[in-house]
Design an enzyme around this catalytic site. Sequence first.
Site, PDB file in Angstrom:
ATOM      1  N   HIS A 138       0.824  -1.206   0.000  1.00  0.00           N
ATOM      2  CA  HIS A 138       0.000   0.000   0.000  1.00  0.00           C
ATOM      3  C   HIS A 138       0.864   1.265   0.000  1.00  0.00           C
ATOM      4  CE1 HIS A 138      -2.930   2.816   2.198  1.00  0.00           C
ATOM      5  NE2 HIS A 138      -3.432   2.630   0.987  1.00  0.00           N
ATOM      6  N   HIS A 181      -0.762  11.466  -2.136  1.00  0.00           N
ATOM      7  CA  HIS A 181      -2.068  11.062  -1.605  1.00  0.00           C
ATOM      8  C   HIS A 181      -2.981  12.250  -1.279  1.00  0.00           C
ATOM      9  CE1 HIS A 181      -5.022   9.800   1.434  1.00  0.00           C
ATOM     10  NE2 HIS A 181      -4.975   8.617   0.838  1.00  0.00           N
TER      11      HIS A 181
HETATM   12  O1  G3P Z   1      -6.322   1.940  -3.429  1.00  0.00           O
HETATM   13  C1  G3P Z   1      -6.719   1.489  -2.184  1.00  0.00           C
HETATM   14  C2  G3P Z   1      -6.483   2.493  -1.080  1.00  0.00           C
HETATM   15  O2  G3P Z   1      -5.219   3.054  -1.256  1.00  0.00           O
HETATM   16  C3  G3P Z   1      -7.531   3.570  -1.027  1.00  0.00           C
HETATM   17  O3  G3P Z   1      -7.399   4.436   0.052  1.00  0.00           O
HETATM   18  O4  G3P Z   1      -6.787   6.619   1.025  1.00  0.00           O
HETATM   19  O5  G3P Z   1      -5.167   4.766   1.073  1.00  0.00           O
HETATM   20  O6  G3P Z   1      -5.684   5.890  -1.055  1.00  0.00           O
HETATM   21  P1  G3P Z   1      -6.203   5.460   0.276  1.00  0.00           P
HETATM   22 MG    MG Z   2      -4.507   4.748  -2.413  1.00  0.00          MG
END
Ligand code: G3P
Ligand code: MG
Length: 253
Positions: free
Chosen positions: A15, A57
């Site tokens: 992630h 992000h």
């Molecule tokens: O793509 C899955 C996840 O990354 C979505 O949430 O806020 O971590 O980008 P976020």
């Molecule tokens: Mg994400």
Amino acid sequence: MIDTEFAPVSTVIGHRGAAGHAPENTLASLEKAAGLGVRWVEFDTKLTADGHVVLFHDDTLERTTDGRGAVAETTLADLRALDAGSWFDGGSQGAYAGERVPTLKEAMETLARLDLGAVVEIKPSPGRERETGLAVARVLAAGWPETLPAPLISSFEKTALGGAREAAPNIRRALNVFKIPRGWRKKTKALGCRSVHCLERNLTARRVGVLKDEGMAVRAFTVNDRTRAETLLRWGVDGVFSDYPERMPQDNR
Ligand code: G3P
Ligand code: MG
């Protein structure tokens, strides 16, 4: 670009790179994920003031850089001057001090070198949804490394997914949701999405079963607990996004 709907995506996906170990959405984070044995990563993308696609992000700079203000109002040159690593660990003396905000193009070169697949999340600044979808898909279509498995574009923003589809219809897309919406069949069909990515705590065995029975791929974010990952995978979830991919079940990599 090849038609890629069914090219496999790994079960464990780092992630924001490997956000538990390195500053999210940086090349160092991609390196870290590869070092942990991950085969796919996820990262977030948005546009600078001058229209470049970068890995980022938030809408604003404060949390993950030493800059201030909106990403959408910052040029690439100004963004490149910021430190995107010191906030994470050890400040200006830390291992990641001086880490830069990468462009999507740079990230693709790094992915190719590390042999990493990618879920490319479109995270548009407010009001720039379609423009960001178009730009991300164009960059991917123009330069995605041939040696890598085909990418998967994802977004919470339907307008961004629409833009991506318009620019590069052959790049597969996933709809991100916090909760499986009532009208998920219609919504995913309208966007040509065969995958749904959902906040892990809002998934149940039943919801996963319904989606799977109708041919959807289901992935869960963000899963940092091994037991929870095992439960989700038992329900039939196809993949988990994790800040700590090394904690995930090894045999599912
Ligand atoms: O793509 C899955 C996840 O990354 C979505 O949430 O806020 O971590 O980008 P976020
Ligand atoms: Mg994400």
